[in-house]
Every structure is written in structure tokens, then in C-alpha cells.
Design an enzyme around this catalytic site. Structure first.
Site, PDB file in Angstrom:
ATOM      1  N   LYS A 148       0.816  -1.165   0.173  1.00 30.01           N
ATOM      2  CA  LYS A 148      -0.030   0.034  -0.063  1.00 30.01           C
ATOM      3  C   LYS A 148       0.763   1.157   0.201  1.00 30.01           C
ATOM      4  O   LYS A 148       1.704   1.124   0.869  1.00 30.01           O
ATOM      5  CB  LYS A 148      -0.847   0.092   1.289  1.00 30.01           C
ATOM      6  CG  LYS A 148      -1.810  -1.157   1.520  1.00 30.01           C
ATOM      7  CD  LYS A 148      -3.068  -1.002   0.693  1.00 30.01           C
ATOM      8  CE  LYS A 148      -3.928  -2.064   0.931  1.00 30.01           C
ATOM      9  NZ  LYS A 148      -5.021  -2.137   0.056  1.00 30.01           N
ATOM     10  N   LYS A 259     -13.232  -8.045  -6.352  1.00 30.61           N
ATOM     11  CA  LYS A 259     -13.354  -8.661  -5.074  1.00 30.61           C
ATOM     12  C   LYS A 259     -14.580  -9.338  -5.027  1.00 30.61           C
ATOM     13  O   LYS A 259     -15.975  -8.853  -4.812  1.00 30.61           O
ATOM     14  CB  LYS A 259     -13.278  -7.399  -4.165  1.00 30.61           C
ATOM     15  CG  LYS A 259     -11.971  -6.760  -3.851  1.00 30.61           C
ATOM     16  CD  LYS A 259     -12.003  -5.876  -2.880  1.00 30.61           C
ATOM     17  CE  LYS A 259     -10.499  -5.298  -2.541  1.00 30.61           C
ATOM     18  NZ  LYS A 259      -9.539  -5.266  -3.554  1.00 30.61           N
TER      19      LYS A 259
HETATM   20  O1  LIG Z   1      -6.067  -7.690  -3.301  1.00 31.84           O
HETATM   21  C1  LIG Z   1      -5.048  -7.988  -2.582  1.00 31.84           C
HETATM   22  O2  LIG Z   1      -3.933  -8.424  -2.907  1.00 31.84           O
HETATM   23  C2  LIG Z   1      -5.370  -8.054  -0.922  1.00 31.84           C
HETATM   24  C3  LIG Z   1      -6.663  -7.643  -0.686  1.00 31.84           C
HETATM   25  C4  LIG Z   1      -6.629  -5.990  -0.503  1.00 31.84           C
HETATM   26  O3  LIG Z   1      -5.637  -5.172  -0.687  1.00 31.84           O
HETATM   27  C5  LIG Z   1      -7.847  -5.283  -0.140  1.00 31.84           C
HETATM   28  C6  LIG Z   1      -8.520  -6.031   1.024  1.00 31.84           C
HETATM   29  C7  LIG Z   1      -9.868  -5.321   1.340  1.00 31.84           C
HETATM   30  C8  LIG Z   1     -10.075  -4.187   1.044  1.00 31.84           C
HETATM   31  C9  LIG Z   1      -9.192  -3.347   0.333  1.00 31.84           C
HETATM   32  C10 LIG Z   1      -8.276  -4.057  -0.577  1.00 31.84           C
HETATM   33  C11 LIG Z   1      -7.573  -3.240  -1.563  1.00 31.84           C
HETATM   34  O4  LIG Z   1      -7.230  -3.812  -2.624  1.00 31.84           O
HETATM   35  O5  LIG Z   1      -7.489  -2.109  -1.688  1.00 31.84           O
HETATM   36 MG   LIG Z   2      -7.139  -1.958  -3.978  1.00 31.52          MG
END
Ligand SMILES: O=C(O)CCC(=O)c1ccccc1C(=O)O
Ligand SMILES: [Mg+2]
Length: 328
Positions: A148, A259
Site C-alpha cells: 500500500k 473482489k
Molecule cells: O488484493 C489483494 O491482494 C489483497 C486485498 C486488498 O488489498 C484489499 C482488501 C480489502 C479491502 C481493500 C483491499 C484493496 O485492494 O484495496
Molecule cells: Mg486495492
């Protein structure tokens, strides 16, 4: 067909509060569902919303469940309004397993050996913690990582990125390595350009930059995609199937982070991805084993012409869960 409907809210703690550019997240709240068909066959499902990401909130989902009768029909399951996408996913996937439309393996049969970790992207801690986190996840078998950005000041994050990339380039590796950067919509256009310029210079280690700009900035992200060689992946912009359809109509042919647990109806999602040959990266929402199983099952059903590592390497971030199916 009618089904007896039961639900149980749950809470799961993050080992350490999760930091994103939206703020910190300490407890994952969701709902486990159980449908029992007239013939006694049971199916489990999970509602794991993320209000700040664009699905309904946990309380909206809970309210929906509390207002459902004890016995529901196929009609109920297939007429959940589109503003409740996590509920659509949870109920329809419970229905799929209760009616054996899909052959689920047992919840705990997923291959968790180190070799299989190379199919998953390991989520690194934000900030400096990424460096040690990378070493630990590497030893567990991960070869793709996600970090991140937009949490610390730009210059500090750039230095951490350079160290991370150096470590990845020095590691003796058996498989391709990759790094995904996720800004969670927190950058300005100028910052996104600066990040992409750096990524372009890193020699192809960066698989993509995820959601650099806010959801309202689709056109600006299309322009970034065209101007830099590092790919852009949309995430918040495609949280739900309705949003995926909208950006597809607007011409987005780049990467879609999907997702499944918050996207909406799994059958409609399957159809949308297969029909349009979407370049998809499937991603976790910190669901339990029940939602994960349904999400991975769906990912396996989609004919991906460009299969990408799954964004489900997140187990290390949460306190371990009890066997939820055994709680009833
Ligand atoms: O996508 C991945 O590799 C992990 C999951 C992840 O980053 C995530 C998990 C929950 C909410 C938001 C996010 C995101 O991608 O921003
Ligand atoms: Mg993301």
C-alpha cells in the site's frame, strides 16, 4: 424451492490495525449464512461488506438479514436489490452450494503448501514494515507481493520501494517475481505521474499500480494507462458489477481488480467476465474461509486469457478463525 434461512454475525480482529489511505481498520465484521433446502441439503455463504470501498455497510447487510423471513425462496435470492452487492454474493453462493450447482470442496481443503503460495500475492505491511514482511512472506513461498502506498510521505515511500525492488532482484528465484502497488485512490494526478515514472524505470518488476486516483477520476486514469508502460489496475472504481459494466462501457480494457465477495451476483459476474474476456485479478476482502472458498471457486470458473496471481495472500494479517461451519 424453499430454504430455511439462518445467519450469524461475526467479528475478526486484525493482528495489527490495517492502514490504507482511507484510514485504519481494526475489526472485520461480517455475517455467515446457512440455507437448508427442503431435502435437508445445507449451503453456507458469507456476507463480508466494506462500506468505505463501495458496497453496502455491515449494518445495512445486517438489517437486510434481520428483515428476511425464516424461510426464503429462489425468488428472494435472485431479487436482492443491487445496492446490496455483498448480500447478493452471500445468499447466491449459499444457494449454489445448497443446490450443488457447484461442487465445493470442503472448506479446509485448499492447498496451503509453500509451492501453492506462488499463486497468491502476499499483502505486505504498509510503510517500512514492508521490508521485513517481504522476507517473511518470501520464506513462506510468496513470489508476488502487494504494498500500500500513499500512507507515508512520498520520498520515504520511494526509498522503501527502491529497497524492496533491490531485494526482489537479488533474491535467487525459481519463478517470476512481481510487486503490485496499491494507492487506494489516494494520489493526486501529479503524484500518480511521479510514481509511474519511477515504476517505469524499475525494469518490469512492478506488475501494476492499483487505483491511483479517486473513483471520480476514470478519464485521468485512462490517460495514465496510455502514457506509461506500467499498467494501471482499477479497484475501487470496479467494486461492484454495476461499476464494472459502467467502466467497460466507457472503454476500460485494462486490469479489473475483482473482489467477488462484494461484487454482487456470482452468476452475473461469471457471465460478465467470460463474455467480455476481462483481464481480472481476483482479490480478498478479508472474508472468512466460507467467502474465500466461494470467491476462489468463482475465480476458477472464469476463463482468464491472462491468468494473474490471486490477491488472496492475506491470512497472516488476521487472527485465526474458528471453524465457522461448526458453530451452528
Ligand atoms: O488484493 C489483494 O491482494 C489483497 C486485498 C486488498 O488489498 C484489499 C482488501 C480489502 C479491502 C481493500 C483491499 C484493496 O485492494 O484495496
Ligand atoms: Mg486495492
Amino acid at each position: 424451492m424453499n430454504y430455511q434461512f439462518k445467519f450469524r454475525p461475526y467479528q475478526r480482529k486484525f493482528k495489527r490495525p490495517l492502514q490504507t489511505s482511507h484510514g485504519t481498520w481494526e475489526i472485520r465484521e461480517g455475517i455467515i449464512l446457512r440455507l437448508t433446502a427442503d431435502n435437508g441439503k445445507m449451503g453456507f455463504g458469507e456476507i463480508a461488506p466494506i462500506g468505505w470501498f463501495g458496497s453496502e455497510t455491515f449494518l445495512e447487510a445486517l438489517d437486510y438479514c434481520q428483515n428476511l423471513p425464516d424461510v426464503i425462496s429462489d425468488r428472494t435470492i435472485f431479487s436482492i436489490p443491487p445496492n446490496l452487492p455483498a448480500c447478493q454474493f452471500g445468499l447466491e453462493s449459499a444457494w449454489e452450494s445448497a443446490t450443488l450447482k457447484t461442487q465445493f470442496k470442503s472448506a479446509f481443503s485448499e492447498d496451503k503448501t509453500p509451492a501453492s503460495k506462488s499463486n497468491y500475492s502476499g499483502l505486505l505491511p504498509g510503510g517500512e514494515g514492508a521490508l521485513l514482511g517481504r522476507q517473511i512472506l518470501w520464506m513462506q513461498g510468496y513470489r508476488t507481493f502487494k504494498w500500500k502506498i500513499g500512507i507515508l510521505p512520498f520520498q520515504r515511500e520511494v526509498r522503501i520501494l527502491q529497497e524492496l525492488v533491490l531485494a526482489l532482484q537479488q533474491a535467487i528465484y525459481d519463478q517470476p517475481v512481481g510487486l503490485r502497488l496499491d494507492a487506494n485512490g489516494g494520489l493526486s494526478v501529479a503524484e500518480a505521474e511521479a510514481w509511474l515514472q519511477i515504476c517505469d524505470q524499475l525494469g518490469g518488476v512492478i506488475e501494476y499500480l492499483e487505483q491511483p486516483l479517486p473513483v471520480t477520476e476514470l478519464q485521468a486514469m485512462v490517460e495514465l494507462e496510455n502514457r506509461f508502460s506500467t499498467a494501471i489496475a482499477l479497484d475501487e472504481s470496479v467494486a461492484t458489477l454495476a461499476q464494472m459494466q459502467s467502466v467497460y462501457r466507457q472503454g476500460w480494457r485494462g486490469i479489473y481488480v475483482i473482489k467477488p465477495c462484494i461484487a454482487g451476483s456470482p452468476s452475473e459476474l461469471r457471465q460478465f467476465c467470460n463474455l467480455n474476456q476481462i483481464d481480472a485479478v481476483f482479490s480478498s476482502v478479508f472474508e472468512t474461509e466460507i467467502g474465500r472458498k466461494a470467491a476462489l471457486n468463482l475465480a476458477a470458473d472464469i476463463k482468464n486469457y491472462n491468468p494473474r496471481v490471486l490477491g488472496f495472500g492475506v491470512d497472516h494479517l488476521l487472527e485465526s478463525e474458528k471453524a465457522l461451519e461448526l458453530l451452528w
